[in-house]
Design a protein around this motif. Structure first.
Motif, mmCIF file in Angstrom:
data_model
loop_
_atom_site.group_PDB
_atom_site.id
_atom_site.type_symbol
_atom_site.label_atom_id
_atom_site.label_comp_id
_atom_site.label_asym_id
_atom_site.label_seq_id
_atom_site.Cartn_x
_atom_site.Cartn_y
_atom_site.Cartn_z
ATOM 1 N N ILE A 166 0.758 -1.290 -0.091
ATOM 2 C CA ILE A 166 -0.081 -0.224 0.225
ATOM 3 C C ILE A 166 0.812 1.257 -0.075
ATOM 4 C CG2 ILE A 166 -1.750 1.213 1.414
ATOM 5 C CD1 ILE A 166 -3.039 -1.332 2.252
ATOM 6 N N ASP A 167 1.981 1.224 0.824
ATOM 7 C CA ASP A 167 2.614 2.204 1.017
ATOM 8 C C ASP A 167 3.600 2.569 -0.401
ATOM 9 O OD1 ASP A 167 4.337 4.588 2.418
ATOM 10 O OD2 ASP A 167 6.008 3.198 2.038
ATOM 11 N N GLU A 175 -9.517 5.517 -6.279
ATOM 12 C CA GLU A 175 -10.067 5.548 -4.965
ATOM 13 C C GLU A 175 -10.699 3.955 -4.733
ATOM 14 O OE1 GLU A 175 -10.667 7.622 -2.519
ATOM 15 O OE2 GLU A 175 -9.186 8.807 -3.467
ATOM 16 N N ASP A 176 -11.156 3.349 -6.058
ATOM 17 C CA ASP A 176 -11.945 2.222 -5.964
ATOM 18 C C ASP A 176 -10.688 1.184 -5.408
ATOM 19 O OD1 ASP A 176 -13.977 0.180 -6.291
ATOM 20 O OD2 ASP A 176 -12.835 -0.564 -7.826
ATOM 21 N N GLN A 177 -9.447 1.330 -6.027
ATOM 22 C CA GLN A 177 -8.363 0.335 -5.571
ATOM 23 C C GLN A 177 -8.080 0.537 -4.191
ATOM 24 O OE1 GLN A 177 -5.735 1.611 -8.669
ATOM 25 N NE2 GLN A 177 -6.096 -0.284 -9.697
ATOM 26 N N LYS A 178 -8.078 1.662 -3.560
ATOM 27 C CA LYS A 178 -7.620 2.166 -2.253
ATOM 28 C C LYS A 178 -8.883 1.431 -1.209
ATOM 29 C CE LYS A 178 -5.461 6.346 -2.976
ATOM 30 N NZ LYS A 178 -5.534 8.059 -2.740
ATOM 31 N N LYS A 179 -10.096 1.611 -1.786
ATOM 32 C CA LYS A 179 -11.251 1.048 -0.873
ATOM 33 C C LYS A 179 -10.923 -0.795 -0.651
ATOM 34 C CE LYS A 179 -14.583 4.550 -1.679
ATOM 35 N NZ LYS A 179 -15.987 4.824 -2.640
ATOM 36 N N ARG A 180 -10.693 -1.142 -1.999
ATOM 37 C CA ARG A 180 -10.143 -2.515 -1.843
ATOM 38 C C ARG A 180 -9.104 -2.959 -0.950
ATOM 39 N NH1 ARG A 180 -10.625 -4.347 -8.460
ATOM 40 N NH2 ARG A 180 -12.804 -3.642 -8.668
ATOM 41 N N PHE A 181 -8.039 -2.289 -1.031
ATOM 42 C CA PHE A 181 -6.948 -2.491 0.005
ATOM 43 C C PHE A 181 -7.267 -2.223 1.348
ATOM 44 C CE2 PHE A 181 -3.910 -2.133 -3.597
ATOM 45 C CZ PHE A 181 -3.014 -2.981 -3.318
ATOM 46 N N GLU A 182 -8.296 -1.138 1.640
ATOM 47 C CA GLU A 182 -8.702 -1.052 3.174
ATOM 48 C C GLU A 182 -9.653 -2.205 3.542
ATOM 49 O OE1 GLU A 182 -8.024 1.193 5.153
ATOM 50 O OE2 GLU A 182 -6.452 1.918 3.763
ATOM 51 N N ARG A 183 -10.325 -2.713 2.663
ATOM 52 C CA ARG A 183 -10.966 -3.847 3.119
ATOM 53 C C ARG A 183 -10.350 -5.105 3.008
ATOM 54 N NH1 ARG A 183 -14.837 -2.104 -1.148
ATOM 55 N NH2 ARG A 183 -13.939 -3.311 -2.532
ATOM 56 N N MET A 184 -9.334 -5.275 2.407
ATOM 57 C CA MET A 184 -8.268 -6.197 2.610
ATOM 58 C C MET A 184 -7.514 -6.186 4.156
ATOM 59 S SD MET A 184 -6.521 -6.655 -0.930
ATOM 60 C CE MET A 184 -5.082 -7.607 -0.532
#
Length: 380
Positions: A166-167, A175-184
């Motif tokens: 992520i870093d 934004e969509d990819q960031k949300k997916r990473f946050e869910r992970m």
């Protein structure tokens, strides 16, 4: 082929010994007899019987002494009293000393065969219970090892690599990819948190908890727990009321684990309560024990679930479905309370809320182990 059951018969009347042997002849039992308590105790260690018949009134070593010595030698051995002194008082006294049953003379062959079978069945049940407990303990240890090494370590590595990824990609993600990473991240954190809970319930060591016992004021334990759960209550718009009978007094215990129990019960009460409702904690000291009750106005627990909710991993088939559960919090609470020589119980009705009650032995301030300075430190 199973080994034959071993029966030891101790009586100072030869006719009784002979008749007992004749009644059981051909039943496949291995039988030894003794005409005194002294001889019987000698055979006890050599023969190691499953079942002992013993006369209460014998010269020298009495039947009561035989029962006591047999219990000290092997508490799984079943003892049955046979005596001509068939009084209620002697029967009660024999039972208090550990006898399983009581057979007055004279007895019929059918009575003797029946009570023999019952005694041996009792012995088998005792041994099976011990074996099952041993097996459960082994499974617990194996499960702890699997959880720790096969699940926790790989997930920790995945989590660490995810943080790095992520870093590294922070400037390239939409934004969509960031949300997916946050869910992970959230899902992995939840899994690791669940594993820590599993390990916690598997690692509750009663002996270790008791090593840190000292006098603690119950008011202090309650105040710490209520303070800890207030943010959770505020987020869900639930009022937590605490009331204690004064003076509530002391318990001999471990502060950290007792606070953990209350936080667990209060947290559950909040979790399964409706927004805008109330959770009440009340403590009082009726006699020589302290009662702490936690009552909510939540979804309640189904009647069929109540006998099992303190078992490991039990999540219930109905009732408390408002939020996901690991089925371990109440199991941990039960073990901690029992380590403090207390008990925990619940009353609940589906849709009507629940009340959990903790019973703890109170400690008289005059007999508190430890200095006054230690008690003051526990309340600071």
């Amino acid at each position: 082929m199973d080994n034959p059951s071993k029966i030891l018969i101790i009586d100072d009347e030869e006719v009784v010994l002979d008749s007992c042997q004749q009644i059981l002849k051909g039943s496949g039992y291995e039988i030894r007899t003794a005409m005194s308590g002294t001889l019987g105790l000698g055979l006890l260690q050599e023969f190691h019987p499953d079942l002992i018949y013993v006369d209460l009134k014998m010269p020298g070593v009495s039947g009561f002494e035989v029962i006591e010595k047999a219990r000290d030698f092997d508490p799984t051995i079943v003892t049955i009293v046979i005596t001509g002194y068939a009084t209620v008082s002697s029967a009660v006294e024999a039972m208090k000393n550990g006898a399983y049953d009581f057979l007055p003379k004279p007895f019929t062959p059918d009575e003797f065969r029946l009570i023999t079978q019952r005694g041996l069945d009792k012995r088998r049940l005792i041994l099976e219970t011990i074996a099952l407990k041993r097996e459960k303990d082994m499974l617990r240890e194996q499960f702890a090892a699997i959880v720790s090494h096969e699940l926790k370590a790989p997930l920790g590595a995945v989590q660490q690599n995810l943080f790095v990824l992520i870093d590294e990609l922070s400037g390239q993600l939409n934004e969509d990819q960031k949300k997916r990473f946050e869910r992970m991240k959230t899902n992995i954190s939840d899994l690791i948190s669940l594993i820590h809970t599993w390990l916690r319930v598997l690692s509750v060591d009663v002996k270790k908890i008791r090593e840190s016992f000292k006098p603690i004021y119950v008011n202090f334990i309650i105040a710490k727990a209520v303070e800890s759960i207030q943010p959770q209550a505020i987020r869900k718009d639930i009022e937590v009321f605490s009331s204690t009978q004064e003076p509530i007094g002391l318990v001999n215990g471990d502060e950290g684990t007792l606070v953990e129990v209350l936080i667990n019960l209060l947290g559950n009460a909040i979790k399964y309560s409706r927004p805008g409702s109330q959770v009440r904690l009340h403590a009082e000291r009726p006699g020589e024990e302290i009662l702490i009750s936690i009552t909510d106005q939540g979804v309640g627990i189904a009647k069929e679930d109540l006998p099992y909710i303190f078992n490991d991993f039990y999540t219930g088939r109905s009732g408390q479905t408002a939020e996901q559960r690991s089925g371990l919090g109440l199991a941990i609470a039960r073990r901690i309370v029992e380590a403090h020589e207390g008990s925990i119980a619940v009353e609940s009705e589906l849709g009507q809320g629940s009340t959990f009650v903790i019973h703890l032995p109170s400690l008289k301030e005059g007999s508190a182990s430890g200095s006054n300075a230690e008690i003051e430190m526990a309340t600071s």
